[in-house]
Design a protein around this motif. Structure first.
Motif, PDB file in Angstrom:
ATOM      1  N   GLY A  30       0.840  -1.190   0.000  1.00  0.00           N
ATOM      2  CA  GLY A  30       0.000   0.000   0.000  1.00  0.00           C
ATOM      3  C   GLY A  30       0.874   1.239   0.000  1.00  0.00           C
ATOM      4  O   GLY A  30       1.732   1.402   0.874  1.00  0.00           O
ATOM      5  N   LEU A  31       0.695   2.100  -1.002  1.00  0.00           N
ATOM      6  CA  LEU A  31       1.551   3.281  -1.152  1.00  0.00           C
ATOM      7  C   LEU A  31       0.719   4.554  -1.185  1.00  0.00           C
ATOM      8  O   LEU A  31      -0.344   4.599  -1.809  1.00  0.00           O
ATOM      9  CB  LEU A  31       2.366   3.186  -2.453  1.00  0.00           C
ATOM     10  CG  LEU A  31       3.404   2.071  -2.552  1.00  0.00           C
ATOM     11  CD1 LEU A  31       4.062   2.093  -3.926  1.00  0.00           C
ATOM     12  CD2 LEU A  31       4.462   2.206  -1.458  1.00  0.00           C
ATOM     13  N   PRO A  32       1.215   5.627  -0.549  1.00  0.00           N
ATOM     14  CA  PRO A  32       0.473   6.882  -0.573  1.00  0.00           C
ATOM     15  C   PRO A  32       0.651   7.611  -1.897  1.00  0.00           C
ATOM     16  O   PRO A  32       1.735   7.630  -2.480  1.00  0.00           O
ATOM     17  CB  PRO A  32       1.122   7.682   0.565  1.00  0.00           C
ATOM     18  CG  PRO A  32       2.537   7.176   0.599  1.00  0.00           C
ATOM     19  CD  PRO A  32       2.462   5.719   0.230  1.00  0.00           C
ATOM     20  N   THR A  33      -0.433   8.189  -2.396  1.00  0.00           N
ATOM     21  CA  THR A  33      -0.340   9.145  -3.491  1.00  0.00           C
ATOM     22  C   THR A  33      -1.069  10.407  -3.036  1.00  0.00           C
ATOM     23  O   THR A  33      -1.683  10.426  -1.974  1.00  0.00           O
ATOM     24  CB  THR A  33      -0.959   8.628  -4.805  1.00  0.00           C
ATOM     25  OG1 THR A  33      -2.367   8.772  -4.758  1.00  0.00           O
ATOM     26  CG2 THR A  33      -0.579   7.180  -5.081  1.00  0.00           C
ATOM     27  N   GLU A  34      -1.012  11.454  -3.853  1.00  0.00           N
ATOM     28  CA  GLU A  34      -1.712  12.677  -3.478  1.00  0.00           C
ATOM     29  C   GLU A  34      -3.229  12.509  -3.553  1.00  0.00           C
ATOM     30  O   GLU A  34      -3.980  13.285  -2.955  1.00  0.00           O
ATOM     31  CB  GLU A  34      -1.264  13.853  -4.354  1.00  0.00           C
ATOM     32  CG  GLU A  34      -1.709  13.810  -5.790  1.00  0.00           C
ATOM     33  CD  GLU A  34      -0.823  12.949  -6.688  1.00  0.00           C
ATOM     34  OE1 GLU A  34      -0.887  13.155  -7.901  1.00  0.00           O
ATOM     35  OE2 GLU A  34      -0.082  12.072  -6.168  1.00  0.00           O
ATOM     36  N   THR A  35      -3.711  11.470  -4.266  1.00  0.00           N
ATOM     37  CA  THR A  35      -5.156  11.264  -4.420  1.00  0.00           C
ATOM     38  C   THR A  35      -5.673  10.351  -3.311  1.00  0.00           C
ATOM     39  O   THR A  35      -6.339  10.812  -2.385  1.00  0.00           O
ATOM     40  CB  THR A  35      -5.466  10.700  -5.811  1.00  0.00           C
ATOM     41  OG1 THR A  35      -4.745   9.476  -6.018  1.00  0.00           O
ATOM     42  CG2 THR A  35      -5.105  11.704  -6.895  1.00  0.00           C
ATOM     43  N   VAL A  36      -5.413   9.050  -3.402  1.00  0.00           N
ATOM     44  CA  VAL A  36      -5.737   8.082  -2.354  1.00  0.00           C
ATOM     45  C   VAL A  36      -4.565   7.101  -2.272  1.00  0.00           C
ATOM     46  O   VAL A  36      -3.651   7.138  -3.094  1.00  0.00           O
ATOM     47  CB  VAL A  36      -7.052   7.320  -2.654  1.00  0.00           C
ATOM     48  CG1 VAL A  36      -8.228   8.289  -2.753  1.00  0.00           C
ATOM     49  CG2 VAL A  36      -6.938   6.479  -3.918  1.00  0.00           C
ATOM     50  N   TYR A  37      -4.584   6.198  -1.286  1.00  0.00           N
ATOM     51  CA  TYR A  37      -3.548   5.167  -1.214  1.00  0.00           C
ATOM     52  C   TYR A  37      -3.779   4.146  -2.324  1.00  0.00           C
ATOM     53  O   TYR A  37      -4.920   3.756  -2.602  1.00  0.00           O
ATOM     54  CB  TYR A  37      -3.571   4.462   0.138  1.00  0.00           C
ATOM     55  CG  TYR A  37      -2.760   5.165   1.201  1.00  0.00           C
ATOM     56  CD1 TYR A  37      -1.545   4.648   1.645  1.00  0.00           C
ATOM     57  CD2 TYR A  37      -3.193   6.361   1.749  1.00  0.00           C
ATOM     58  CE1 TYR A  37      -0.788   5.298   2.612  1.00  0.00           C
ATOM     59  CE2 TYR A  37      -2.447   7.024   2.713  1.00  0.00           C
ATOM     60  CZ  TYR A  37      -1.245   6.492   3.139  1.00  0.00           C
ATOM     61  OH  TYR A  37      -0.495   7.153   4.086  1.00  0.00           O
ATOM     62  N   GLY A  38      -2.681   3.727  -2.953  1.00  0.00           N
ATOM     63  CA  GLY A  38      -2.755   2.743  -4.008  1.00  0.00           C
ATOM     64  C   GLY A  38      -2.258   1.389  -3.545  1.00  0.00           C
ATOM     65  O   GLY A  38      -1.362   1.298  -2.696  1.00  0.00           O
ATOM     66  N   LEU A  39      -2.846   0.314  -4.107  1.00  0.00           N
ATOM     67  CA  LEU A  39      -2.375  -1.043  -3.844  1.00  0.00           C
ATOM     68  C   LEU A  39      -1.413  -1.411  -4.959  1.00  0.00           C
ATOM     69  O   LEU A  39      -1.828  -1.756  -6.065  1.00  0.00           O
ATOM     70  CB  LEU A  39      -3.550  -2.011  -3.781  1.00  0.00           C
ATOM     71  CG  LEU A  39      -3.180  -3.475  -3.526  1.00  0.00           C
ATOM     72  CD1 LEU A  39      -2.348  -3.626  -2.263  1.00  0.00           C
ATOM     73  CD2 LEU A  39      -4.433  -4.331  -3.460  1.00  0.00           C
ATOM     74  N   ALA A  40      -0.130  -1.315  -4.678  1.00  0.00           N
ATOM     75  CA  ALA A  40       0.900  -1.352  -5.699  1.00  0.00           C
ATOM     76  C   ALA A  40       1.455  -2.750  -5.922  1.00  0.00           C
ATOM     77  O   ALA A  40       1.699  -3.504  -4.975  1.00  0.00           O
ATOM     78  CB  ALA A  40       2.042  -0.409  -5.318  1.00  0.00           C
TER      79      ALA A  40
END
Length: 319
Positions: A30-40
């Motif tokens: 799980g990674l943070p982005t400026e939009t929402v957290y992404g499942l990478a």
């Protein structure tokens, strides 16, 4: 699938290196982005992409967004026309995804594109996500880090609540600044289609593209976020409420008596940033009070309000 224990990584060089190492091993983070957290996961790995669908319970016909560090990286896997290049120059890195024709030899797993001849690409602005992209050295597939159809996560705690034990790790970058998923556009020679309202409002886009062609009606899925029921709490959601029912969890916009507020001052940017965290809180409150409904006040349908209303309509859709 993880080994049953999800690590919480700190936003340090060691945490970034650990996240990149797990991705290289085909694990999910799980990674943070400026939009929402992404499942990478590794966008070139069939196994990693299959794990994304498995962890989320996501339909296989729903494509994934590929996150990249640079325009050069995007041009290696997709064709960008003049409009796409102008949009990239104006809004990348940032909350814009473009659906573009695939290049031969792109190297992506076919699970990423869900069998389409296009790919959804974004250059994220969040410094931690960019650092992981640089350390990993390849394209990262990253839908929102939540069970499919549920509320999108804007904190590491949201990710943990939905996916604990199903993914290898979460890199904690604090709350997401934008709080809404990216806007999705499909630029072509016949105009630019708007496939999903999001964190970049159309008022910022149309000076470059001319009037956008709205193509957000659920039906054949062309891009992420087009399923009719999506972003949903466990508790049923009702929209455009006057907030008069004392037996519902009431969510206001602007001043007024309510259990929770998207923005007490009626600020759409603040409401967008708080939307998913407020839905999480409203759902938890409904469960604790054994209340059967969440009522949400009307939201102005302009600027970021369009994207907020899009998410709320999908949260309220029958399921």
């Amino acid at each position: 699938m993880s080994n049953g224990k999800t690590e919480l990584l700190s936003p340090t060089p060691a945490g970034i290196a650990r996240a990149a190492g797990l991705l290289s091993d085909g694990q999910l983070v799980g990674l943070p982005t400026e939009t929402v957290y992404g499942l990478a996961g590794d966008a070139t790995s069939d196994m990693a992409c299959a794990r994304i669908f498995e962890a989320k319970g996501r339909p296989r016909f729903n494509p994934l967004i590929v996150h990249l560090p640079s325009l050069d990286a995007a041009m290696r896997i997709a064709h960008l026309n003049d409009t796409a290049r102008a949009l990239a120059a104006a809004f990348w890195p940032g909350p814009l995804t473009m659906v573009l024709p695939l290049r031969d030899g792109h190297g992506l797993s076919p699970l990423v594109t869900a069998g389409l001849q296009t790919v959804a690409i974004r250059l994220p602005a969040h410094p931690l996500m960019r650092a992981v992209l640089d350390a990993f050295g390849g394209p990262i597939a990253a839908p929102s880090a939540n069970p499919s159809g549920r509320i999108s996560p804007t904190t590491a705690a949201h990710v943990l609540a939905g996916l604990d034990g199903r993914i290898a790790a979460i890199l904690d970058g604090g709350p997401c600044g934008v709080g809404l998923e990216s806007t999705i556009l499909a630029p072509s020679g016949t105009g630019t289609r708007l496939l999903r309202e999001g964190g970049l409002p159309r008022e910022a886009i149309e000076p470059l593209t001319g009037p956008l062609i709205s193509d957000t009606t659920p039906g054949k899925v062309q891009a992420p976020g087009q399923l009719s029921s999506h972003y949903a709490p466990q508790t049923p959601v009702f929209l455009n409420s006057r907030l008069t029912d004392p037996n519902a969890i009431r969510v206001s916009f602007g001043p007024g008596d309510a259990d929770l507020s998207l923005s007490s001052s009626g600020d759409l940017i603040e409401a967008a940033a708080h939307l998913f965290s407020t839905l999480h809180a409203a759902d938890a409150l409904a469960q604790s009070r054994k209340v059967a409904a969440i009522h949400i006040a009307p939201i102005p349908d302009h600027g970021l309000g369009r994207a907020i209303n899009d998410r709320l309509a999908r949260a309220a859709a029958p399921r």
